[in-house]
Design an enzyme around this catalytic site. Sequence first.
Site, PDB file in Angstrom:
ATOM      1  N   ASP A  74       0.863  -1.137   0.060  1.00 52.80           N
ATOM      2  CA  ASP A  74      -0.125  -0.084  -0.087  1.00 52.80           C
ATOM      3  C   ASP A  74       0.734   1.330   0.111  1.00 52.80           C
ATOM      4  O   ASP A  74       1.927   1.178   0.587  1.00 52.80           O
ATOM      5  CB  ASP A  74      -1.010  -0.007   1.291  1.00 52.80           C
ATOM      6  CG  ASP A  74      -2.129   0.942   1.077  1.00 52.80           C
ATOM      7  OD1 ASP A  74      -1.618   2.303   1.165  1.00 52.80           O
ATOM      8  OD2 ASP A  74      -3.359   0.573   1.200  1.00 52.80           O
ATOM      9  N   HIS A  97     -10.017  -4.767  -3.242  1.00 52.06           N
ATOM     10  CA  HIS A  97      -8.643  -4.871  -2.906  1.00 52.06           C
ATOM     11  C   HIS A  97      -8.945  -5.505  -1.154  1.00 52.06           C
ATOM     12  O   HIS A  97      -9.832  -4.619  -0.470  1.00 52.06           O
ATOM     13  CB  HIS A  97      -7.917  -3.966  -3.179  1.00 52.06           C
ATOM     14  CG  HIS A  97      -8.289  -2.607  -2.655  1.00 52.06           C
ATOM     15  ND1 HIS A  97      -9.469  -1.974  -3.385  1.00 52.06           N
ATOM     16  CD2 HIS A  97      -8.155  -1.796  -1.545  1.00 52.06           C
ATOM     17  CE1 HIS A  97      -9.727  -0.687  -2.722  1.00 52.06           C
ATOM     18  NE2 HIS A  97      -8.869  -0.703  -1.725  1.00 52.06           N
ATOM     19  N   LEU A  98      -7.976  -6.269  -1.071  1.00 53.24           N
ATOM     20  CA  LEU A  98      -7.984  -6.733   0.405  1.00 53.24           C
ATOM     21  C   LEU A  98      -6.908  -6.012   1.047  1.00 53.24           C
ATOM     22  O   LEU A  98      -5.620  -6.145   0.639  1.00 53.24           O
ATOM     23  CB  LEU A  98      -7.544  -8.367   0.501  1.00 53.24           C
ATOM     24  CG  LEU A  98      -7.535  -9.040   1.978  1.00 53.24           C
ATOM     25  CD1 LEU A  98      -8.561  -8.877   2.903  1.00 53.24           C
ATOM     26  CD2 LEU A  98      -6.908 -10.396   1.746  1.00 53.24           C
TER      27      LEU A  98
END
Length: 160
Positions: free
Chosen positions: A52, A121-122
């Site tokens: 991220d 998205h996880l």
Amino acid sequence: MAAAVNTPTPEIGTTNQTDDGYDQKCIFCKIVKGEMGTELLHNDETVSCFRDIHPGAPHHYLVVPSKHVGNCKSLGKEHVPLVEQLVEMGKEVLQKNDVTDLNDVRFGFHWPPFCSVTHLHLHVLAPVSQMGFMSRLIYRLNSYWFVTADQLLQRLNSMS
């Protein structure tokens, strides 16, 4: 003017998604295709994983379907295996990065409209015990804006 004649014009109401499951305007589709220069920690035809850009924990990864899939609100019962694959990949990436305490990990999704990117998205965050105040708020359990992977799977499995 000749160039304009040869340029196809998209129909009103069509998507930007190609036949191979790629959305030309989606940042995550571009990352998966290698168009953004983002380091892919995993990439196969089903799932991909990368860091991220605004980490909420020392280990913060995003695991996405390699083909464009809408946000978690658009999923149906048929997506259960995909969500399970996202979670398994998240666990594998954590293990590769020496995160062994899965009791101090959070796997979850932002619930629409609280998603910044509409590609499913996880979020994989670890250790949760080291998350700062804002991250604890943004990735808060039992909130309107964030659901755990288990909560999403439970919701999907209860669909008829």
